[in-house]
Design an enzyme around this catalytic site. Structure first.
Site, short mmCIF file in Angstrom:
data_model
loop_
_atom_site.label_atom_id
_atom_site.label_comp_id
_atom_site.label_asym_id
_atom_site.label_seq_id
_atom_site.Cartn_x
_atom_site.Cartn_y
_atom_site.Cartn_z
N ARG A 78 58.40 -29.76 17.91
CA ARG A 78 57.07 -29.70 18.52
C ARG A 78 56.25 -30.93 18.15
O ARG A 78 55.95 -31.18 16.99
CB ARG A 78 56.35 -28.43 18.08
CG ARG A 78 56.92 -27.23 18.81
CD ARG A 78 56.25 -25.94 18.54
NE ARG A 78 54.82 -25.96 18.50
CZ ARG A 78 54.07 -24.89 18.32
NH1 ARG A 78 54.64 -23.72 18.17
NH2 ARG A 78 52.76 -24.98 18.28
N ARG A 94 39.04 -18.39 19.73
CA ARG A 94 38.97 -19.38 18.66
C ARG A 94 37.54 -19.84 18.39
O ARG A 94 37.32 -20.62 17.47
CB ARG A 94 39.84 -20.58 18.98
CG ARG A 94 41.31 -20.23 18.95
CD ARG A 94 42.16 -21.45 19.05
NE ARG A 94 43.58 -21.08 18.96
CZ ARG A 94 44.55 -21.95 18.94
NH1 ARG A 94 44.28 -23.24 18.98
NH2 ARG A 94 45.79 -21.56 18.86
N ARG A 144 58.30 -26.27 10.97
CA ARG A 144 58.39 -25.84 12.37
C ARG A 144 58.62 -27.05 13.28
O ARG A 144 59.38 -26.98 14.24
CB ARG A 144 57.12 -25.09 12.78
CG ARG A 144 57.18 -24.54 14.20
CD ARG A 144 56.00 -23.65 14.51
NE ARG A 144 54.79 -24.41 14.77
CZ ARG A 144 53.61 -23.86 15.03
NH1 ARG A 144 53.48 -22.56 15.03
NH2 ARG A 144 52.56 -24.61 15.28
N LYS A 149 50.61 -16.10 13.06
CA LYS A 149 50.09 -15.27 14.16
C LYS A 149 51.21 -14.83 15.11
O LYS A 149 51.32 -13.66 15.44
CB LYS A 149 48.99 -16.02 14.91
CG LYS A 149 47.74 -16.27 14.10
CD LYS A 149 46.65 -16.97 14.89
CE LYS A 149 46.98 -18.36 15.33
NZ LYS A 149 47.07 -19.36 14.26
N ARG A 179 43.90 -30.37 13.35
CA ARG A 179 43.83 -28.96 13.74
C ARG A 179 43.18 -28.12 12.65
O ARG A 179 42.41 -27.21 12.94
CB ARG A 179 45.23 -28.43 14.08
CG ARG A 179 45.75 -29.00 15.40
CD ARG A 179 47.23 -28.74 15.62
NE ARG A 179 47.52 -27.33 15.74
CZ ARG A 179 48.73 -26.81 15.52
NH1 ARG A 179 49.73 -27.58 15.17
NH2 ARG A 179 48.92 -25.53 15.66
#
Length: 191
Positions: free
Chosen positions: A134, A89, A128, A14, A145
């Site tokens: 992160r 969402r 990532r 995204k 998630r």
């Protein structure tokens, strides 16, 4: 230029595709993830509340997100449309966004749905995590998630279909191919 909603599972690209669209068409960009991370980094009250939800792999309450979104959107009204990245969402959020835009005389525009297989998503998110450090990208949280996405967010795809603004793009192993398909659809809908 129509507003654009970028939609897809965590790790579907995204942010990457939003940045490309923003650059090519001069649009504003609202990434709820970036907005929330800034709030957390700055230690604001909202940031502390958001951090608790994010650390547990849960979605931020709608009322908080709508307030942030409206404030950010209003600051971008001079741009050539806005890209909504990571929002809405849920169906409730989509309805609230539609209403918020309607109050301003604007429309949602088009929804771009990024469809990527879960194995590729997991690999992207773990990479990532290594590259960006992160904490919300560890395997346990990622799986939570995904579960939240499948139960709460994925049903929104049908809502966009009923609104007549859903456009799906399936990952075929090439970012450039995906981008060219997305650009073609944007230009078709914005002659």
């Amino acid at each position: 230029m129509k507003n654009i909603i970028i939609f897809g599972a965590p790790g579907s690209g995204k942010g990457t595709y939003s940045e490309e669209i923003k650059t090519k068409y001069g649009m504003g960009h609202i990434s709820t993830g970036d907005v929330l991370r800034a709030e957390i980094h700055n230690g604001t009250e909202l940031g502390l509340i958001a951090k608790d939800y994010i650390d547990n792999g849960q979605l931020i309450p709608d009322s908080l997100m709508i307030d942030i979104l409206a404030k950010t959107y209003d600051s971008l009204t001079a741009t050539n449309g806005v890209i909504f990245d990571g929002f809405p969402r849920t169906i409730a959020q989509a309805e609230a966004l539609k209403e918020m835009l309607k109050e301003r005389g604007h429309e949602m525009g088009m929804m771009i749905e990024l469809i990527v297989d879960e194995e590729t998503l997991l690999s992207r998110l773990l990479n990532r995590a290594k590259e960006q450090g992160r904490a919300d990208d560890n395997e346990e949280t990622i799986k939570k998630r995904f579960a939240v996405y499948h139960s709460q967010t994925e049903p929104l795809s049908d809502w966009f279909e009923k609104e007549g603004i859903r456009n799906t793009f399936t990952w075929k192993g090439s970012k450039d191919l995906m981008l060219s398909e997305i650009f073609e659809e944007i230009e078709k809908q914005n002659p």
